[in-house]
Scaffold this active site. Structure first.
Site, PDB file in Angstrom:
ATOM      1  N   ASP A  31       0.811  -1.232   0.000  1.00  0.00           N
ATOM      2  CA  ASP A  31       0.000   0.000   0.000  1.00  0.00           C
ATOM      3  C   ASP A  31       0.838   1.273   0.000  1.00  0.00           C
ATOM      4  O   ASP A  31       0.314   2.348  -0.260  1.00  0.00           O
ATOM      5  CB  ASP A  31      -0.922   0.023   1.221  1.00  0.00           C
ATOM      6  CG  ASP A  31      -1.995  -1.055   1.168  1.00  0.00           C
ATOM      7  OD1 ASP A  31      -2.393  -1.421   0.048  1.00  0.00           O
ATOM      8  OD2 ASP A  31      -2.423  -1.529   2.233  1.00  0.00           O
ATOM      9  N   ARG A  63      -0.923  -8.784  -4.507  1.00  0.00           N
ATOM     10  CA  ARG A  63       0.105  -9.226  -3.548  1.00  0.00           C
ATOM     11  C   ARG A  63       1.003 -10.314  -4.129  1.00  0.00           C
ATOM     12  O   ARG A  63       2.082 -10.568  -3.607  1.00  0.00           O
ATOM     13  CB  ARG A  63      -0.554  -9.797  -2.285  1.00  0.00           C
ATOM     14  CG  ARG A  63      -1.150  -8.772  -1.362  1.00  0.00           C
ATOM     15  CD  ARG A  63      -1.481  -9.434  -0.028  1.00  0.00           C
ATOM     16  NE  ARG A  63      -2.184  -8.524   0.844  1.00  0.00           N
ATOM     17  CZ  ARG A  63      -1.608  -7.611   1.601  1.00  0.00           C
ATOM     18  NH1 ARG A  63      -0.293  -7.479   1.571  1.00  0.00           N
ATOM     19  NH2 ARG A  63      -2.309  -6.830   2.382  1.00  0.00           N
ATOM     20  N   SER A  92      20.570   2.792 -21.086  1.00  0.00           N
ATOM     21  CA  SER A  92      21.944   2.689 -20.579  1.00  0.00           C
ATOM     22  C   SER A  92      22.141   3.458 -19.278  1.00  0.00           C
ATOM     23  O   SER A  92      23.083   3.190 -18.536  1.00  0.00           O
ATOM     24  CB  SER A  92      22.936   3.209 -21.626  1.00  0.00           C
ATOM     25  OG  SER A  92      22.824   2.494 -22.830  1.00  0.00           O
TER      26      SER A  92
END
Length: 709
Positions: A169, A304, A534
């Protein structure tokens, strides 16, 4: 990587000899927790300390026994890419009681553990701090009960606590990002990108509900990353009458030819009176008022799960190392600290100050002090909200300022994921500031050929999630065509220039700057945004596109390592891009758990290669029977990928076999990561605001004049 024989320490006067460190994960799980556990274990062992796992969080600490086990170097191998937490997490009512904490103290003292690294949310960290404050009293009770000797009280007199925040969160004050947040954003954006294709086909509106019961970070940033039409979060409830405004916005978007709408709702979204705003309510509202075909998608625990992103692996690894250093440097009077991210640096902050500030946010929301709640969330949250409002809601033409300035935007160099998000942001912020925006196709090559046209607000709709460069980009530098470019700038009356690209863009602006003495057309505000995989542009920690490239490298390395499971001993040599900059190889190696990374900035010779072969030979004698080596493409002219592959194959004959893989341009492709979308969007908005300021400051007698040297 096998544990090094040498105990040589990077940091002078810092030794963990005689110390015992325990690591646990508590509360909700988050992707990246395993990377943090791995870093704590390996850094602890590296400095000479004993390190213990505490399985099942505080419950395991209370129960003791096999829940508290000594960790080895090999025991954390192959866990970097695993989501969740392999040592388990459990909510423990018993630890909230004095008796439970007494049992936990006894279990720690039995093993000589006085250093605790806790990975969890604010509740878990608050519990750890209470445990630390009660420690001396708990030991005294254990002596009275005859469970420990009196000399143990002196020997283990202080408990040292360091926290790391693991929460998808991002609801903890004091840190810009918590472990797991970036990975959760990856899950959300993957779903949004997939949904947008079907929504486009059927001209549908989708309402997506994401996690965030008390914090709207995931909803806000995912809305920014996908260009959502509307977002609802608990920290900033919409004004009364929002229903009509939202429907007007959706209708106006459709009238401009857009075939879909996306609305993102945090699960804790409320209105100004504290009434919950649910995804089903929003859907019914759209159907009732507009008659649009509308669907609801609730993401739930998908957010999750899955593999941690490159960002979360790196963040967690850096935090884990910093946590061990903090434990080694503590004294009896050192307050508990939490390792946080500030900008691009790992810092230590007082634990309870951050916890109290986090609790203040909820108090402010409960008391309807919403502006204060946003400020308490921190600079990152506040900046995200301002940027979203700036880009998502177009002002009516009558309300726009009239600056009469023309601003050109172009891409230069190789394509990088996130360039299109930056262009979209520049165009929309520029229009909001009252400028006329011009898009230049194919970089400076298109500039001198006159491939310049005005670009409108609607023209950049849907650009945020697009990879590559929709404007087109070339490596051509302006020096050879400086006169033609000056002529085009004069013809289109260009008053400012925004160049998005890598080192070629940096060089281009230097050439334009040097040409100011000859051509007054270049005496205007000019700004460059770093966009290159890069990450080799001076003056910035990060470049647009680098995070997407890192994720491509890490995902490929994960698959390559998995391909070796169940086979004989094998070492993979992977070549990454990056030119003469070793960022992708070194940071990719950290995120993928590589045994070695060869980069241009760190010279190496045949002795180093031989030492690495010997290290891998020893490693193959353990249970870890695969190795990974990353090589930056230009790290050495002689020690090429083929040379290293042949050397490893010959020297490892009979012990392991070798494979090589050149990742190539796949590192430049694909949809931009959530980080690159947001990074490109925010720094581009910042750049346009700077350009506006400079245009206003330098406008004299109907012309823009920047001082020329």
């Amino acid at each position: 990587m096998a544990q090094p024989d040498s105990k040589k320490i990077f940091f002078e006067n810092l030794s963990g000899a005689g110390k015992a460190i325990a690591v646990l994960t508590s509360g909700g799980d988050a992707q990246g927790m395993n990377a943090a556990v791995r870093a704590v274990v390996r850094m602890g062992l590296y400095v000479g300390a004993k390190v213990y796992f505490i399985h099942e969080g505080y419950q395991g600490m209370v129960d003791g026994g096999d829940n508290i086990r000594e960790a080895t170097w090999e025991s954390v191998s192959s866990m970097l890419q695993v989501g969740g937490t392999v040592i388990g997490s459990a909510r423990c009512k018993e630890f909230r009681s004095h008796e439970g904490r007494l049992k936990a103290a006894h279990n720690l003292v039995q093993r000589g553990i006085t250093n605790l690294c806790v990975i969890g949310g604010d509740g878990s960290l608050t519990g750890a701090n209470l445990f630390r404050e009660e420690w001396s009293g708990l030991l005294a009770e254990l002596v009275e009960q005859g469970l420990i000797e009196e000399d143990a009280v002196q020997k283990y007199s202080a408990l040292h606590i360091v926290g790391m925040v693991g929460s998808i969160d991002n609801d903890f004050c004091g840190t810009d990002m918590t472990i797991g947040t970036d990975s959760a954003l990856h899950r959300i954006i993957e779903v949004v990108d997939a949904i947008m294709t079907t929504a486009q086909s059927h001209q549908r509106t989708f309402v997506l509900e994401v996690m965030g019961r008390h914090c709207g970070y995931l909803a806000l940033v995912s809305a920014l990353a996908c260009g959502a039409d509307w977002v609802l979060i608990p920290e900033m409830p919409p004004e009364d009458g929002w229903e009509e405004k939202m429907c007007q916005k959706l209708s106006a978007t459709r009238s401009r030819g857009t075939r879909l709408n996306i609305i993102i709702v945090a699960e804790g979204a409320i209105d100004r009176h504290g009434k919950p705003i649910t995804s089903s309510f929003v859907k019914d509202l759209v159907v009732k008022c507009l008659g649009f075909d509308t669907r609801v998608t609730i993401l739930g625990h998908v957010q999750r799960g899955g593999t941690p992103s490159a960002f979360d692996r790196i963040l967690a690894s850096r935090m884990g190392v910093e946590a061990v250093l903090a434990l080694l440097e503590t004294t009896a009077n050192t307050p508990a600290c939490v390792v946080s991210l500030y900008g691009n640096q790992s810092v230590r902050l007082p634990l309870m100050e951050c916890v109290q500030m986090t609790q203040e946010v909820q108090k402010a929301m409960d008391q309807k002090r919403f502006e204060e709640a946003v400020k308490l969330r921190g600079r990152s949250f506040e900046n995200n909200l301002k940027t979203y409002k700036l880009l998502a809601h177009r002002k009516p033409e009558t309300e726009l300022p009239t600056s009469n300035f023309n601003v050109a935007v172009l891409n230069v160099g190789a394509p990088a994921a996130g360039m299109n998000a930056a262009v979209r942001s520049a165009v929309r912020v520029g229009i909001s500031e009252g400028h006329k925006m011009f898009a230049v196709s194919d970089g400076f090559e298109g500039f001198y050929k006159g491939q310049i046209k005005e670009i409108k607000w609607a023209d950049v709709g849907g650009w945020t999630g697009q990879g590559g460069s929709l404007l087109g980009t070339k490596r051509t530098l302006p020096a050879k065509h400086i006169d033609k470019i000056a002529e085009q700038m004069r013809m289109h009356n260009i008053n400012a220039l925004l160049v998005i690209g890598g080192f070629e863009a940096f060089e281009s602006l230097l050439q334009l700057y040097e040409a100011r003495a000859t051509y007054e057309e270049f005496c205007i505000p000019m700004c460059m945004l770093p966009a290159t995989i890069s990450n080799n542009v001076p003056g910035t920690d990060l470049s647009i596109g680098a995070d997407t490239a890192l994720n491509a490298i890490v995902e490929t390395c994960d698959r390559i390592k998995q391909s070796a499971s169940g086979t004989k001993r094998r070492v993979f040599i992977i070549e990454t891009m990056g030119g003469y900059c070793g960022y992708l190889a070194s940071v990719g190696g950290l995120a993928a758990g590589a045994d070695a990374a060869y980069i241009f900035e760190e010279p190496f010779d045949i002795r180093d290669l031989q030492a690495n072969v010997e290290h891998l030979t020893e490693k193959m004698k353990t249970s870890i029977q695969r190795g990974l080596v990353l090589r930056n493409e230009n790290c050495n002219d002689n020690y090429t990928t083929d040379f290293i592959y042949q050397l490893y194959s010959e020297e490892g004959r009979g012990v392991f076999d070798s494979r090589k893989n050149v990742l190539g341009h796949m590192q430049q492709g694909g949809a931009p990561s959530p980080f690159d979308r947001n990074f490109g969007t925010k720094i581009s908005a910042k750049a346009m605001q700077w350009i506006t300021k400079k245009l206003t400051e330098t406008f004299r007698q109907g012309e823009v004049h920047v001082w020329c040297c």
